[in-house]
Each structure stands twice: as structure tokens, then as C-alpha cells.
Design a protein around this motif. Structure first.
Motif, PDB file in Angstrom:
ATOM      1  N   MET A 173       0.837  -1.200   0.000  1.00  0.00           N
ATOM      2  CA  MET A 173       0.000   0.000   0.000  1.00  0.00           C
ATOM      3  C   MET A 173       0.876   1.255   0.000  1.00  0.00           C
ATOM      4  SD  MET A 173      -2.856  -1.342   2.726  1.00  0.00           S
ATOM      5  CE  MET A 173      -3.546   0.248   3.068  1.00  0.00           C
ATOM      6  N   LEU A 174       1.966   1.222   0.760  1.00  0.00           N
ATOM      7  CA  LEU A 174       2.886   2.356   0.821  1.00  0.00           C
ATOM      8  C   LEU A 174       3.517   2.608  -0.544  1.00  0.00           C
ATOM      9  CD1 LEU A 174       4.489   4.512   2.381  1.00  0.00           C
ATOM     10  CD2 LEU A 174       6.152   2.728   2.937  1.00  0.00           C
ATOM     11  N   THR A 175       3.953   1.546  -1.210  1.00  0.00           N
ATOM     12  CA  THR A 175       4.571   1.685  -2.531  1.00  0.00           C
ATOM     13  C   THR A 175       3.587   2.283  -3.533  1.00  0.00           C
ATOM     14  OG1 THR A 175       5.942  -0.246  -2.056  1.00  0.00           O
ATOM     15  CG2 THR A 175       5.790   0.419  -4.359  1.00  0.00           C
ATOM     16  N   GLU A 176       2.327   1.825  -3.501  1.00  0.00           N
ATOM     17  CA  GLU A 176       1.304   2.372  -4.400  1.00  0.00           C
ATOM     18  C   GLU A 176       1.096   3.859  -4.133  1.00  0.00           C
ATOM     19  OE1 GLU A 176      -2.332   0.124  -3.972  1.00  0.00           O
ATOM     20  OE2 GLU A 176      -1.317  -1.755  -4.483  1.00  0.00           O
ATOM     21  N   LYS A 177       1.029   4.235  -2.857  1.00  0.00           N
ATOM     22  CA  LYS A 177       0.800   5.628  -2.503  1.00  0.00           C
ATOM     23  C   LYS A 177       1.995   6.487  -2.935  1.00  0.00           C
ATOM     24  CE  LYS A 177      -1.855   8.741  -0.664  1.00  0.00           C
ATOM     25  NZ  LYS A 177      -3.222   8.966  -1.106  1.00  0.00           N
ATOM     26  N   GLU A 178       3.211   5.985  -2.728  1.00  0.00           N
ATOM     27  CA  GLU A 178       4.411   6.717  -3.153  1.00  0.00           C
ATOM     28  C   GLU A 178       4.372   6.993  -4.640  1.00  0.00           C
ATOM     29  OE1 GLU A 178       8.542   5.584  -2.281  1.00  0.00           O
ATOM     30  OE2 GLU A 178       7.714   4.660  -0.473  1.00  0.00           O
TER      31      GLU A 178
END
Length: 184
Positions: A173-178
Motif C-alpha cells: 500500500m505504501l509503494t502504491e501511494k508513493e
């Protein structure tokens, strides 16, 4: 252990839900009605969430529209949005407020990525706390003779697997948001 395992799963899902909510409040290049979730309006003698005094919509990718239901509340809604420190400058048009989203500069994008990393770390810490509670419960159950050493090892592996899966989900989820934040 299955009832307690379900409790651990529920608590880890709660950490994921809180992380999702935190990420939704971060501004990316696109408009989202969630961006105003944190805004509280002084209305009728108390602070109310903006969605209880107006309809928030996204008519175009870089614009948020707020349609205030009560004409006398337009000033209070405008003030609340400006004072929320979101960097928005609403344009009042009758009972509607149009909020154009400015382009994010590189420095601001990097700040948002840093903030999202902080949210992810908080979520990981919450998951690790749940894991620790589960492991402590298993140790106590083995010590009290409720479960054997083999069951303890099997259930510990199960709790660890759940923890790993949850942390992997947070990282994805963090990678997608980044990616979403850094997209120009």
C-alpha cells in the motif's frame, strides 16, 4: 487458539484500516473528496464534520466542489477549510465553494512521501504489538499447560505468518501511494 487468532486477525485488520484512512488524507496530484474529511465546521453551536453541513464532490481531477446546504453556513465552511492548514483557498460562488488543487512541487511531494512512510511505520508497530500479544498468550497457555510444545510452535508459526502477510500488505500500500504521490 482459533478465537484468539480471529481476534489477532481483527486487530491487524484494524491497523490496516487505520493506515488506509491515513493514506487517504494525504494529498496527491488528484482531487478526492476524502481530502476534506479532517475539516470540522463550527455550525449551530458545535464542531461538525464538513459532510454534515455540505456535499463534497470532485467534478474534475484538480477541483473539489463543496455544496453547502444552509446559505448561512457558507462563511463558516469557507473559514473551516482555510483554517484546516491543507493549503486550500476556496472560491465562494453562492452556496458552492470551488477548491482548485494547486500543482504539487517536488519538495512537497517528497514531504508527503516522508509522511506516508511515518504512517506506514506506525501501522507496522501496531501490527508488531498485536503479534507480541499473541505470542505472550501462547507462552502463557503453554506454561499453564493448556497447550503442548508442538501446538505452541505451530500456533507461533501461524501468528508469525499472519504478521508477515499484514506487514507485506502495508508495504504494498505504501509503494502504491508513493507512486501516486510522485506521479507528475
Amino acid at each position: 487458539m482459533s478465537g484468539d487468532y480471529n481476534d489477532l486477525t481483527r486487530r491487524m485488520d484494524g491497523a490496516i484500516a487505520a493506515f488506509k484512512h491515513d493514506l487517504a488524507s494525504l494529498r496527491t496530484g488528484r482531487a478526492s473528496s476524502n481530502l476534506l474529511d479532517a475539516v470540522n465546521v463550527q455550525a449551530y453551536g458545535s464542531a461538525m464534520p464538513i459532510n454534515q453541513v455540505a456535499t463534497v464532490s470532485v467534478p474534475e481531477p484538480r477541483m473539489i466542489s463543496v455544496s453547502v446546504w444552509d446559505k448561512s453556513m457558507v462563511g463558516a465552511v469557507d473559514r473551516a477549510i482555510r483554517e484546516a492548514n491543507l493549503g486550500f483557498n476556496p472560491i465562494v460562488d453562492g452556496t458552492n465553494l470551488r477548491i482548485p488543487l494547486p500543482e504539487l512541487n517536488e519538495q512537497r511531494r517528497k514531504e508527503l512521501v516522508k509522511i506516508s512512510h511515518g504512517y506506514a511505520e506506525n501501522a507496522r508497530v501496531a501490527v508488531r504489538h498485536v503479534r507480541r500479544d499473541g505470542m505472550d498468550y501462547l507462552k502463557k497457555a503453554e506454561k499453564d499447560g493448556d497447550i503442548g510444545e508442538d501446538d505452541h510452535r505451530k500456533e507461533s508459526d501461524r501468528v508469525q505468518k499472519l504478521t508477515d502477510e499484514t506487514i507485506n500488505m502495508i508495504d504494498r500500500m505504501l509503494t502504491e501511494k508513493e507512486t501516486e504521490i510522485m506521479q507528475v
